[in-house]
Design a protein around this motif. Structure first.
Motif, PDB file in Angstrom:
ATOM      1  N   THR A  54      54.276 -50.053   2.763  1.00 35.55           N
ATOM      2  CA  THR A  54      53.032 -50.571   2.208  1.00 35.55           C
ATOM      3  C   THR A  54      52.569 -49.630   1.107  1.00 35.55           C
ATOM      4  OG1 THR A  54      52.389 -51.522   4.344  1.00 35.55           O
ATOM      5  CG2 THR A  54      50.649 -51.256   2.688  1.00 35.55           C
ATOM      6  N   LEU A  55      52.344 -50.158  -0.080  1.00 30.44           N
ATOM      7  CA  LEU A  55      51.883 -49.382  -1.226  1.00 30.44           C
ATOM      8  C   LEU A  55      50.416 -49.731  -1.470  1.00 30.44           C
ATOM      9  CD1 LEU A  55      52.226 -47.614  -3.770  1.00 30.44           C
ATOM     10  CD2 LEU A  55      53.180 -49.613  -4.921  1.00 30.44           C
ATOM     11  N   VAL A  56      49.536 -48.709  -1.451  1.00 35.56           N
ATOM     12  CA  VAL A  56      48.102 -48.924  -1.610  1.00 35.56           C
ATOM     13  C   VAL A  56      47.617 -48.195  -2.857  1.00 35.56           C
ATOM     14  CG1 VAL A  56      45.836 -48.651  -0.550  1.00 35.56           C
ATOM     15  CG2 VAL A  56      47.821 -49.160   0.882  1.00 35.56           C
ATOM     16  N   GLU A  57      46.960 -48.931  -3.754  1.00 38.45           N
ATOM     17  CA  GLU A  57      46.452 -48.384  -5.006  1.00 38.45           C
ATOM     18  C   GLU A  57      44.957 -48.671  -5.113  1.00 38.45           C
ATOM     19  OE1 GLU A  57      45.294 -47.048  -8.463  1.00 38.45           O
ATOM     20  OE2 GLU A  57      47.295 -46.554  -7.701  1.00 38.45           O
ATOM     21  N   LYS A  58      44.163 -47.643  -5.432  1.00 43.32           N
ATOM     22  CA  LYS A  58      42.713 -47.835  -5.477  1.00 43.32           C
ATOM     23  C   LYS A  58      42.257 -48.638  -6.689  1.00 43.32           C
ATOM     24  CE  LYS A  58      41.570 -43.406  -7.713  1.00 43.32           C
ATOM     25  NZ  LYS A  58      40.801 -42.142  -7.555  1.00 43.32           N
ATOM     26  N   ARG A  59      42.998 -48.593  -7.777  1.00 40.61           N
ATOM     27  CA  ARG A  59      42.663 -49.421  -8.928  1.00 40.61           C
ATOM     28  C   ARG A  59      43.140 -50.845  -8.687  1.00 40.61           C
ATOM     29  NH1 ARG A  59      44.961 -46.788 -14.130  1.00 40.61           N
ATOM     30  NH2 ARG A  59      43.636 -48.363 -15.121  1.00 40.61           N
ATOM     31  N   THR A  60      42.720 -51.759  -9.550  1.00 39.27           N
ATOM     32  CA  THR A  60      43.042 -53.168  -9.341  1.00 39.27           C
ATOM     33  C   THR A  60      44.443 -53.543  -9.811  1.00 39.27           C
ATOM     34  OG1 THR A  60      41.970 -53.719 -11.448  1.00 39.27           O
ATOM     35  CG2 THR A  60      40.628 -53.879  -9.440  1.00 39.27           C
ATOM     36  N   SER A  61      45.159 -52.619 -10.411  1.00 39.09           N
ATOM     37  CA  SER A  61      46.522 -52.882 -10.856  1.00 39.09           C
ATOM     38  C   SER A  61      47.364 -51.631 -10.674  1.00 39.09           C
ATOM     39  CB  SER A  61      46.544 -53.317 -12.323  1.00 39.09           C
ATOM     40  OG  SER A  61      46.033 -52.297 -13.149  1.00 39.09           O
ATOM     41  N   LEU A  62      48.674 -51.817 -10.573  1.00 42.94           N
ATOM     42  CA  LEU A  62      49.599 -50.699 -10.471  1.00 42.94           C
ATOM     43  C   LEU A  62      49.835 -50.097 -11.857  1.00 42.94           C
ATOM     44  CD1 LEU A  62      52.269 -52.156  -8.000  1.00 42.94           C
ATOM     45  CD2 LEU A  62      50.202 -50.847  -7.467  1.00 42.94           C
ATOM     46  N   GLY A  63      50.430 -48.920 -11.858  1.00 38.33           N
ATOM     47  CA  GLY A  63      50.792 -48.298 -13.134  1.00 38.33           C
ATOM     48  C   GLY A  63      50.338 -46.864 -13.267  1.00 38.33           C
ATOM     49  N   GLY A  64      49.187 -46.514 -12.675  1.00 38.78           N
ATOM     50  CA  GLY A  64      48.701 -45.144 -12.808  1.00 38.78           C
ATOM     51  C   GLY A  64      48.516 -44.766 -14.262  1.00 38.78           C
TER      52      GLY A  64
END
Length: 295
Positions: A54-64
């Motif tokens: 499971t990959l969890v990102e706090k922003r609304t899109s991936l990419g960093g």
């Protein structure tokens, strides 16, 4: 002229042969915290090994930081890398959750056996001597928001991040001055890359000031103390701080009472290049097998 072994951001194993991750002996529940390049790559590798990821990102899109790195001209390759890593992760069967921070409640609910800390880094911030109302932004703030339409924009810090920022801002038709304490800009860049970057900056009309010992804000002016004499930049509408980054890292309290072992990747280890971020992600895939159970 040689510059060392062949490297590739898309395939960080290029210099040593493309060795696939070892298949797992036991499927693990893996939580990847952070959807930047290292997080996406670590997630896809772990999923290809057979783990439930499971990959969890706090922003609304991936990419960093890839959204920042792809800003400006001549950055199509970075944008393609971004899309490639995201498609790779989703195609490997990684469950992707965006707009959500990894906290104690999430860890308790998912109950992972391994946590990959890919939370990245944040730009350093430092006070500017002189006027407290002087307009200052970090690189992240400046490149993700609109810029002042008039005046000069000064980028403080001429390392790789400052060079990229100056070029991106100049591409928005702004007058840019790049300021660096060392004798030349681009320290830390591969020599031929630095030479190319300097040429692009000159072509874009970016002024470069090196050997700067101190900067003091005075109204809309920035007074620079050089190793020999001083220089005043008039009509400054914004100062962008490109003075490095600091690792963020998950708060240990988030996983203190979980069964998970934690592996750091990318800028969570130390701020570095995209290539180094992907290399740490690749190494993390092996550590997911080798780490003992329990945090």
């Amino acid at each position: 002229v040689g510059y060392g072994p062949v490297t590739c951001s898309v395939n960080p194993g290029a210099s040593r042969g493309d060795v696939a991750p070892r298949p797992v002996r036991r499927t693990l529940q893996v939580l990847v915290a952070g959807g930047g390049p290292a997080g996406m790559h670590a997630a896809s590798l772990a999923a290809h090994m057979g783990h439930e990821v499971t990959l969890v990102e706090k922003r609304t899109s991936l990419g960093g930081q890839l959204d920042l790195a792809s800003t400006g001209p001549h950055k199509d390759a970075v944008h393609r890398l971004w899309r490639h890593l995201e498609e790779e992760a989703r195609g490997a069967g990684v469950e992707v959750i965006t707009g959500t921070a990894v906290d104690r409640e999430l860890v308790a609910r998912l109950d992972p056996e391994r946590i990959v800390d890919a939370t990245g880094s944040a730009p350093r911030h430092a006070p500017v001597a002189g006027s407290p109302s002087f307009p200052v932004r970090t690189v992240d703030e400046a490149l993700r928001t609109s810029l002042p339409p008039d005046g000069r924009i000064v980028v403080l810090g001429g390392g790789p991040g400052g060079v990229e920022t100056a070029h991106a801002v100049a591409a928005r038709d702004r007058r840019v001055v790049l300021v660096e304490a060392r004798p030349r800009i681009g320290v830390g860049m591969v020599p031929h890359t630095r030479f190319h970057a300097e040429r692009l900056l000159r072509d874009a009309g970016v002024s470069m000031v090196t050997r700067v010992k101190a900067a003091v804000a005075e109204g809309d002016r920035l007074r620079l103390t050089l190793r020999r004499g001083e220089e005043v930049i008039e009509g400054v509408s914004l100062l962008i701080l490109a003075i490095g980054r600091e690792s963020i890292g998950l708060d240990p309290a988030i996983y203190a009472h979980s069964r998970a072992c934690v592996v750091k990747v990318g800028d969570a280890v130390r701020p570095a290049s995209i290539l180094e971020a992907l290399e740490t992600a690749r190494r993390s895939a092996e550590e997911l097998v080798e780490l003992p159970a329990g945090g």
